[in-house]
Design a protein around this motif. Structure first.
Motif, mmCIF file in Angstrom:
data_model
loop_
_atom_site.group_PDB
_atom_site.id
_atom_site.type_symbol
_atom_site.label_atom_id
_atom_site.label_comp_id
_atom_site.label_asym_id
_atom_site.label_seq_id
_atom_site.Cartn_x
_atom_site.Cartn_y
_atom_site.Cartn_z
ATOM 1 N N GLY A 237 -0.905 8.541 -16.441
ATOM 2 C CA GLY A 237 -1.662 7.296 -16.408
ATOM 3 C C GLY A 237 -1.539 6.584 -15.091
ATOM 4 N N ALA A 238 -0.982 7.258 -14.081
ATOM 5 C CA ALA A 238 -0.755 6.623 -12.779
ATOM 6 C C ALA A 238 -2.046 6.480 -11.987
ATOM 7 C CB ALA A 238 0.269 7.423 -11.975
ATOM 8 N N VAL A 239 -2.032 5.508 -11.069
ATOM 9 C CA VAL A 239 -3.161 5.268 -10.157
ATOM 10 C C VAL A 239 -2.630 5.362 -8.727
ATOM 11 C CG1 VAL A 239 -4.914 3.611 -9.401
ATOM 12 C CG2 VAL A 239 -4.261 3.740 -11.820
ATOM 13 N N PHE A 240 -3.375 6.023 -7.882
ATOM 14 C CA PHE A 240 -3.021 6.146 -6.467
ATOM 15 C C PHE A 240 -3.959 5.251 -5.674
ATOM 16 C CE2 PHE A 240 -3.727 9.059 -2.580
ATOM 17 C CZ PHE A 240 -2.850 8.330 -1.807
ATOM 18 N N LEU A 241 -3.425 4.300 -4.906
ATOM 19 C CA LEU A 241 -4.240 3.439 -4.068
ATOM 20 C C LEU A 241 -4.315 4.071 -2.684
ATOM 21 C CD1 LEU A 241 -2.989 -0.086 -5.164
ATOM 22 C CD2 LEU A 241 -4.757 1.380 -6.155
ATOM 23 N N ALA A 242 -5.540 4.365 -2.255
ATOM 24 C CA ALA A 242 -5.715 5.152 -1.035
ATOM 25 C C ALA A 242 -6.844 4.607 -0.184
ATOM 26 C CB ALA A 242 -6.016 6.609 -1.389
ATOM 27 N N LEU A 243 -6.775 4.882 1.111
ATOM 28 C CA LEU A 243 -7.879 4.551 1.996
ATOM 29 C C LEU A 243 -9.105 5.382 1.611
ATOM 30 C CD1 LEU A 243 -6.013 4.398 5.426
ATOM 31 C CD2 LEU A 243 -6.655 2.505 3.937
ATOM 32 N N GLU A 244 -10.273 4.845 1.893
ATOM 33 C CA GLU A 244 -11.518 5.496 1.478
ATOM 34 C C GLU A 244 -11.629 6.923 1.999
ATOM 35 O OE1 GLU A 244 -16.280 4.376 1.301
ATOM 36 O OE2 GLU A 244 -14.967 3.397 2.765
ATOM 37 N N SER A 245 -11.231 7.142 3.251
ATOM 38 C CA SER A 245 -11.333 8.491 3.822
ATOM 39 C C SER A 245 -10.436 9.479 3.088
ATOM 40 C CB SER A 245 -10.970 8.465 5.306
ATOM 41 O OG SER A 245 -9.662 7.966 5.508
ATOM 42 N N ILE A 246 -9.286 9.001 2.580
ATOM 43 C CA ILE A 246 -8.409 9.863 1.796
ATOM 44 C C ILE A 246 -9.048 10.154 0.446
ATOM 45 C CG2 ILE A 246 -6.166 10.032 0.652
ATOM 46 C CD1 ILE A 246 -4.987 8.263 2.792
ATOM 47 N N ALA A 247 -9.512 9.097 -0.225
ATOM 48 C CA ALA A 247 -10.093 9.263 -1.554
ATOM 49 C C ALA A 247 -11.271 10.229 -1.538
ATOM 50 C CB ALA A 247 -10.528 7.903 -2.095
ATOM 51 N N HIS A 248 -12.144 10.091 -0.553
ATOM 52 C CA HIS A 248 -13.317 10.954 -0.486
ATOM 53 C C HIS A 248 -12.969 12.379 -0.078
ATOM 54 C CE1 HIS A 248 -16.232 7.305 0.037
ATOM 55 N NE2 HIS A 248 -15.812 7.469 -1.197
ATOM 56 N N GLY A 249 -11.808 12.544 0.559
ATOM 57 C CA GLY A 249 -11.422 13.876 1.009
ATOM 58 C C GLY A 249 -10.640 14.674 -0.006
ATOM 59 N N LEU A 250 -10.254 14.051 -1.114
ATOM 60 C CA LEU A 250 -9.486 14.758 -2.134
ATOM 61 C C LEU A 250 -10.377 15.702 -2.929
ATOM 62 C CD1 LEU A 250 -7.332 11.778 -3.447
ATOM 63 C CD2 LEU A 250 -6.573 13.648 -1.975
ATOM 64 N N THR A 251 -9.845 16.837 -3.297
ATOM 65 C CA THR A 251 -10.594 17.828 -4.076
ATOM 66 C C THR A 251 -9.980 17.967 -5.460
ATOM 67 O OG1 THR A 251 -9.224 19.627 -3.193
ATOM 68 C CG2 THR A 251 -11.250 19.091 -1.998
ATOM 69 N N GLY A 252 -10.708 18.639 -6.339
ATOM 70 C CA GLY A 252 -10.202 18.844 -7.682
ATOM 71 C C GLY A 252 -10.656 17.756 -8.624
ATOM 72 N N PRO A 253 -10.156 17.793 -9.858
ATOM 73 C CA PRO A 253 -10.561 16.791 -10.870
ATOM 74 C C PRO A 253 -9.946 15.432 -10.574
ATOM 75 C CG PRO A 253 -8.841 18.218 -11.751
ATOM 76 C CD PRO A 253 -9.212 18.778 -10.405
ATOM 77 N N ILE A 254 -10.692 14.621 -9.886
ATOM 78 C CA ILE A 254 -10.194 13.317 -9.460
ATOM 79 C C ILE A 254 -11.348 12.316 -9.454
ATOM 80 C CG2 ILE A 254 -10.546 13.276 -6.949
ATOM 81 C CD1 ILE A 254 -7.138 12.788 -8.553
ATOM 82 N N GLU A 255 -11.068 11.073 -9.732
ATOM 83 C CA GLU A 255 -12.064 10.007 -9.672
ATOM 84 C C GLU A 255 -11.531 8.898 -8.771
ATOM 85 O OE1 GLU A 255 -15.055 9.876 -11.096
ATOM 86 O OE2 GLU A 255 -14.882 11.786 -12.203
ATOM 87 N N HIS A 256 -12.432 8.184 -8.109
ATOM 88 C CA HIS A 256 -12.011 7.038 -7.303
ATOM 89 C C HIS A 256 -13.008 5.899 -7.459
ATOM 90 C CE1 HIS A 256 -14.982 8.532 -4.384
ATOM 91 N NE2 HIS A 256 -14.363 9.693 -4.436
ATOM 92 N N ARG A 257 -12.488 4.677 -7.460
ATOM 93 C CA ARG A 257 -13.320 3.503 -7.673
ATOM 94 C C ARG A 257 -12.984 2.426 -6.640
ATOM 95 N NH1 ARG A 257 -15.271 6.863 -10.121
ATOM 96 N NH2 ARG A 257 -15.814 7.004 -12.343
ATOM 97 N N PRO A 258 -13.992 1.693 -6.149
ATOM 98 C CA PRO A 258 -13.740 0.591 -5.209
ATOM 99 C C PRO A 258 -13.206 -0.634 -5.936
ATOM 100 C CG PRO A 258 -16.067 0.707 -5.726
ATOM 101 C CD PRO A 258 -15.430 1.887 -6.406
ATOM 102 N N PHE A 259 -12.599 -1.528 -5.157
ATOM 103 C CA PHE A 259 -12.088 -2.778 -5.718
ATOM 104 C C PHE A 259 -13.165 -3.853 -5.685
ATOM 105 C CE2 PHE A 259 -8.018 -0.795 -5.259
ATOM 106 C CZ PHE A 259 -7.175 -1.462 -6.148
ATOM 107 N N ASP A 260 -13.060 -4.763 -6.620
ATOM 108 C CA ASP A 260 -13.902 -5.960 -6.655
ATOM 109 C C ASP A 260 -12.980 -7.163 -6.860
ATOM 110 O OD1 ASP A 260 -15.957 -7.754 -6.775
ATOM 111 O OD2 ASP A 260 -16.487 -7.300 -8.864
#
Length: 292
Positions: A237-260
């Motif tokens: 259930g963990a969340v990884f907070l990452a820079l956008e370039s890292i998030a977009h560069g990750l492969t495999g079953p992963i999801e990323h969402r921007p902050f509001d």
């Protein structure tokens, strides 16, 4: 007088004064802790003064110790600059740039721009503990650093660019069902901890959460880099907070969402401005500016 105190001795004193802890100072050099303690005692005997006061938890420099550490750093910087100038006179240019993760988009652009601007120069990527970066810039061991803003006398810093922060999670995570996430949302789940010895990312996250009255809860395991951090969100259930370039560069079953509201981090370039800039520093910094 160098038979009393050598350049290496000055490095020892500067490290202990910076870390305020002999064990951490020894690790930063690196050398064995008992050997560093013996070296400091030897220097004190040769000089006939006490450089540090020891307590059960810390090491505090005396007035003499602070003076030797400060002037020692200037001497070490002058020696490093002389070596660089000598190499430059002989046609050999060496550039050393610190960045925590050289595989990220911004550092890759920076290194490419520097190599293009200084053809034939030896451009080295370096990764050292954050606590050492400012001193290494001042001493000349580093030409520049790219990442967080560095503080200290003799240093110059400039904002390079901004990059959004994203929340990364497994596809089945409850936050993956949302278009955006808030700090309050993320604070309800464990956040992947990044090794604090190499990065101050955890402190950055904690400061940002404080603005919204939230406190991050960290995973028990720490990750050194982005790939290892992303691995910790799989099946958890963990969340990884990452820079956008890292998030977009990750492969495999992963999801990323921007902050509001949107959350962004500033990349800085840091370099030595005094007492004298290192050779070809201006060319390096100009190239970095052009890469943003």
């Amino acid at each position: 007088m160098m038979d009393v105190v050598s350049l290496r001795d000055l490095e020892y004193v500067a490290a202990v004064e910076r870390e305020r802890n002999v064990t951490r100072a020894a690790a930063s050099i690196p050398m064995a802790q008992p050997a560093l303690s013996q070296a400091i005692a030897r220097i004190e005997r040769r000089l006939g003064v006490t450089l540090f006061r020891r307590t059960s938890r810390t090491v505090v420099p005396t007035e003499a110790g602070a003076l030797l550490a400060e002037r020692g750093r200037h001497l070490l910087a002058d020696v490093a600059r002389t070596i660089d100038d000598t190499r430059a006179a002989g046609g050999h240019r060496q550039v050393r740039i610190q960045v925590t993760e050289p595989s990220l988009t911004v550092p890759r652009r920076v290194f490419s721009a520097v190599r293009h601007a200084l053809p034939g120069a030896a451009v080295h990527q370096m990764t050292v503990p954050r606590s050492q970066v400012a001193d290494m810039l001042v001493s000349g061991e580093l030409t520049a650093s790219v990442g967080p803003r560095e503080h200290g006398p003799g240093l110059a810093t400039e904002a390079l660019c901004h990059e959004a922060v994203m929340a990364v999670m497994a596809p089945g995570h409850p936050l993956a069902q949302r278009d955006t996430v808030t700090v309050a949302d993320v604070a309800g789940y464990p956040i992947v901890s990044i090794d604090s010895g190499m990065s101050d990312w955890n402190a950055t996250v904690a400061r940002y959460f404080t603005r919204f009255g939230a406190v991050p809860q960290w995973t028990e395991s720490s990750a050194f880099g982005a790939v290892a951090a992303a691995d910790l969100v799989h099946g958890s259930g963990a969340v990884f907070l990452a820079l956008e370039s890292i998030a977009h560069g990750l492969t495999g079953p992963i999801e990323h969402r921007p902050f509001d509201p949107a959350w962004s981090i500033t990349w800085f370039v840091n370099w030595r401005s005094g007492p004298a800039p290192m050779a070809w520093t201006s060319e390096v910094v100009d190239a970095m500016r052009g890469s943003a």
